[in-house]
Design an enzyme around this catalytic site. Structure first.
Site, short mmCIF file in Angstrom:
data_model
loop_
_atom_site.label_atom_id
_atom_site.label_comp_id
_atom_site.label_asym_id
_atom_site.label_seq_id
_atom_site.Cartn_x
_atom_site.Cartn_y
_atom_site.Cartn_z
CE LYS A 31 -9.74 -6.97 10.73
NZ LYS A 31 -8.41 -7.82 10.77
CG ASP A 42 -2.53 -5.86 -2.03
OD1 ASP A 42 -3.27 -5.48 -1.44
OD2 ASP A 42 -1.08 -5.40 -1.79
CD GLN A 97 -0.18 -9.46 0.35
OE1 GLN A 97 0.10 -8.17 -0.06
NE2 GLN A 97 -0.50 -9.14 1.63
NE ARG A 130 3.38 -8.82 5.37
CZ ARG A 130 2.30 -8.70 5.65
NH1 ARG A 130 1.38 -9.75 6.86
NH2 ARG A 130 1.95 -8.20 4.69
CG HIS A 162 -5.63 -1.48 1.68
ND1 HIS A 162 -4.28 -1.29 1.94
CD2 HIS A 162 -6.21 -0.66 3.03
CE1 HIS A 162 -3.40 -0.71 2.51
NE2 HIS A 162 -5.33 -0.08 3.45
CG HIS A 205 -3.90 -0.18 -2.58
ND1 HIS A 205 -2.85 -1.19 -2.67
CD2 HIS A 205 -4.03 -0.69 -1.67
CE1 HIS A 205 -2.25 -2.06 -1.97
NE2 HIS A 205 -2.91 -2.21 -0.30
CB CYS A 217 -1.35 -0.20 1.17
SG CYS A 217 -0.59 -0.72 2.75
#
Length: 614
Positions: free
Chosen positions: A432, A349, A347, A329, A478, A351, A300
């Site tokens: 969320k 992902d 991911q 990570r 997200h 946004h 993000c």
RNA sequence: GCCGACGUAGCUCAGUGGCCAGAGCGGCUGUUUUGUAAACAGCGGGUCGUGGGUUCGACUCCCUCCGUCGGCUCCA
């Protein structure tokens, strides 16, 4: 019905005591923690000091437990004033019980709330002080316990000790570590056997095992733990899934972007992630400059940079970015396992940057995409609406939260999703929606999420020019539909047991030659080229083996369609496909023209169906 | 990170303080030319995870590290 559940609970609870009885018989110095009921069984936390129990002790413990059961010892309940109970714990050298009792005495119901979940029986007076606690006694074993229990040990059902592991006292890693013995227990022997069979079934579906058998991914000691490498077959799976996930959002105006996998740490100092998660970031040092770089643990902040690269008008919103990309990570070593928890995860992902009045439509779109995706992979979904509670732990305007939470719920209802609501489950930066998918053997897994974010737009000073020419702040959404592809695969491989539908199968069609005659080989080549030109993924098995063996190999690889090519096929220009059992709709199958056969595979793949049309 | 178990051939796994470490499958070679879940024969293949220690002698016993598994804790 409810009565039976209660009985089962009491029985499992009692078995925890019977286990403790057996342990105390064998090791009189044992110090006991708590022994609650869990799914399918029970456990007891036990500390033997420097001595350690191991699975080798299970046999003797089980024998000892069966002796206790045979003895039909009554479970006697009695109450004790808390002072007396403290003395009991001291005299019997039970420091863990003593600690629980002292907490109860000191803190009354505050502690009682927490401790009640530890299955202690309590009486509380008007001033919320604990006055009495309850005990159960069977034979020579006495334990602080709320119950309920069965009448006597003879009523215990079928059980089996299954594993032993370390567990921190009261779940706190600063406390000493005890040994936790797990057992499973059922009313009847056949239920126990069914359960053990189910465990075996789960083992045979284990994605780590199937990953190797089906040649999907590997790990290398040289590359490192938690860093999976994907083979050609596994890569097809990943890419087909990611492509589908992207397509579902591109139809709603998402645009692909691309970002580098590292950044100066400054980016996360602004986003706030550095302060919170710096110990899980991989550091990268430049040898050329003084730059301190980190591998990105999320996308993000990068995406906000693309948004902020231009001045935006309210007319430009929503702006929707989409990217399938890998994050890194540094998870603690003991937390890694298979594809479930890794150090490099990819991911799907996205946004969205939008105005408050656009939230509902945007969320609606994402929910529609998620629903379609999970319907296609044949998993049932349930969502959790995670809201804030009244605490001050949340950032952002309260009114904005309320309006946003309402819009989330509207979108969930509009999509006819099975949902439940929970306060206090929101992230600190926004409410969320969490998606839970149920797999073929009934296990529920957290997969996708849609999260609102009021904080990063603030931290990064994101803005757009509104209708009246002033600056306003967009809201970020997200969303990852698959979540992490690695984690999704671990769930999906076990869900399907490796029997992938045609659209995902790394190899859709196996072609087996009857012999190595030139005419057969040429025919197979021609057939394969026909199929490849239609985009079908196939392999030709022209090895000098019996047809039976080649069929078996295709079967073991769980390939959807297999055809044998020989004189019959050359003459008729027709094939009789062998169809993987789970895909079959009818038992009998006739031969089919080759062109029609290949076109059908293409259509099944395009339609992402999981049953055969033959 | 913590507690515990484990690491032997590409895979699944036997094995012992003492000559040169084994099997099945897979691989390679040959024979066979196969009709829907395993043809037959032969041949390769291992620094017994890594580094150190104990010992006349270690794959075996002890320690370190790496990795895997079961839990605990954690998970933006």
């Amino acid at each position: 019905m409810i009565k039976n559940t209660d009985d089962l609970y009491a029985m499992r609870h009692s078995l925890a005591h019977i286990l403790a009885t057996a342990v105390q018989h064998k090791w009189p110095e044992a110090k006991f923690g708590v022994g609650p009921v869990v799914d399918n069984g029970f456990y007891y936390d036990i500390d033997l000091g420097s001595k350690k129990m191991s699975e080798e002790d299970f046999a003797t413990l089980e024998i000892e437990m069966n002796k206790v059961i045979k003895a039909k010892q009554d479970f006697e309940k009695f109450e004790m004033p808390i002072e007396k109970a403290v003395t009991w714990a001291k005299e019997n050298n039970q420091p863990y019980k003593l600690e629980l009792l002292n907490d109860l005495k000191r803190q009354g119901t505050t502690a009682a709330k927490e401790l009640d979940s530890l299955e202690l029986g309590l009486d509380v007076d008007k001033e919320s002080k604990v006055t009495n606690v309850s005990f159960y006694k069977n034979g020579s074993f006495t334990d602080l316990c709320r119950g309920p229990h069965i009448e006597n040990t003879g009523e215990a059902g079928a059980f089996k000790l299954i594993r032993i592991s370390g567990a921190y006292w009261r779940g706190n890693e600063k406390n000493s570590q005890m040994q936790r013995i797990y057992g499973v227990a059922f009313n009847t022997k056949s239920e126990l056997e069914d359960y053990l069979k189910m465990i075996e079934e789960a083992k045979s579906r284990d994605h780590r095992r199937l990953g190797q058998e089906l040649d999907l991914f590997i790990f290398s000691d040289l590359v490192g733990s938690g860093l999976p490498l994907f083979t050609p077959r596994g890569t097809i799976l990943r890419e087909e899934l990611a492509e589908f996930s992207n397509k579902l959002r591109e139809r709603f105006g998402f645009q692909k972007v691309w970002i580098p996998h590292m950044t100066k740490k400054d980016l996360y100092e602004i986003s706030g992630h550095w302060a919170k998660f710096s110990d899980e970031l991989f550091l990268v040092k430049s040898q050329e400059t003084s730059d301190e770089l980190v591998l990105k643990p999320m996308n993000c902040p990068h995406h906000t940079r693309i948004y902020a690269s231009k001045q935006r008008s309210y007319r430009d919103l929503p702006i929707r970015y989409l990217e399938t990309t890998t994050i890194y990570r540094d998870e603690k070593s003991g937390e890694l396992g298979g594809l479930n928890r890794v150090r490099s995860a990819t991911q799907d992902d996205s946004h969205v940057f939008c105005r408050e009045d656009q939230l509902e439509v945007e969320i609606n779109n994402l929910l529609a995409a998620a629903s379609e995706l999970y319907e296609t992979v044949d998993m049932s979904l349930r969502v959790r609406l995670s809201y804030r509670d009244d605490s001050e732990a949340y950032l952002g305007d309260k009114k904005l939260w309320q309006s946003a939470q309402k819009q989330l719920k509207n979108a969930v209802i509009a999509n006819k999703l099975n949902y439940f609501e929970e306060e206090g489950e929101a992230a600190f930066y926004g409410p969320k929606i969490d998606f839970m998918a149920t797999d073929a053997i009934g296990r529920e897994h957290q997969v996708a999420t849609v999260q609102l974010d009021f904080v990063q737009p603030e931290r990064f000073n994101l803005e757009y020019i509104n209708e009246s020419g002033n600056k306003s702040q967009p809201i970020m959404i997200h969303c990852a539909l698959l979540g992490s592809i690695e984690r999704f695969l671990s769930v999906y491989i076990e869900h399907t047991a490796g029997k992938f539908p045609v659209w995902l199968a790394p190899e859709q069609l196996r072609v087996i030659t009857l012999n190595q005659e030139e005419s057969t080989v040429n025919f197979a080549d021609k057939f394969a080229n026909e199929a490849k030109s239609r985009g079908i993924r196939l392999e030709v098995d022209n090895s000098n083996e019996s047809v039976g063996k080649k069929i078996r190999q295709a079967e073991l690889m769980k390939i959807p369609y297999t055809v044998v090519l020989g004189d019959k096929e050359i003459e008729s220009n027709r094939v009789t496909p062998r169809i993987r059992k789970d895909m079959m709709v009818t038992e009998k199958h006739d031969s089919i023209g080759i062109t029609e056969f290949l076109n059908t595979i293409v259509n099944e793949s395009k339609g992402r169906v999981h049953k055969s049309s033959f």
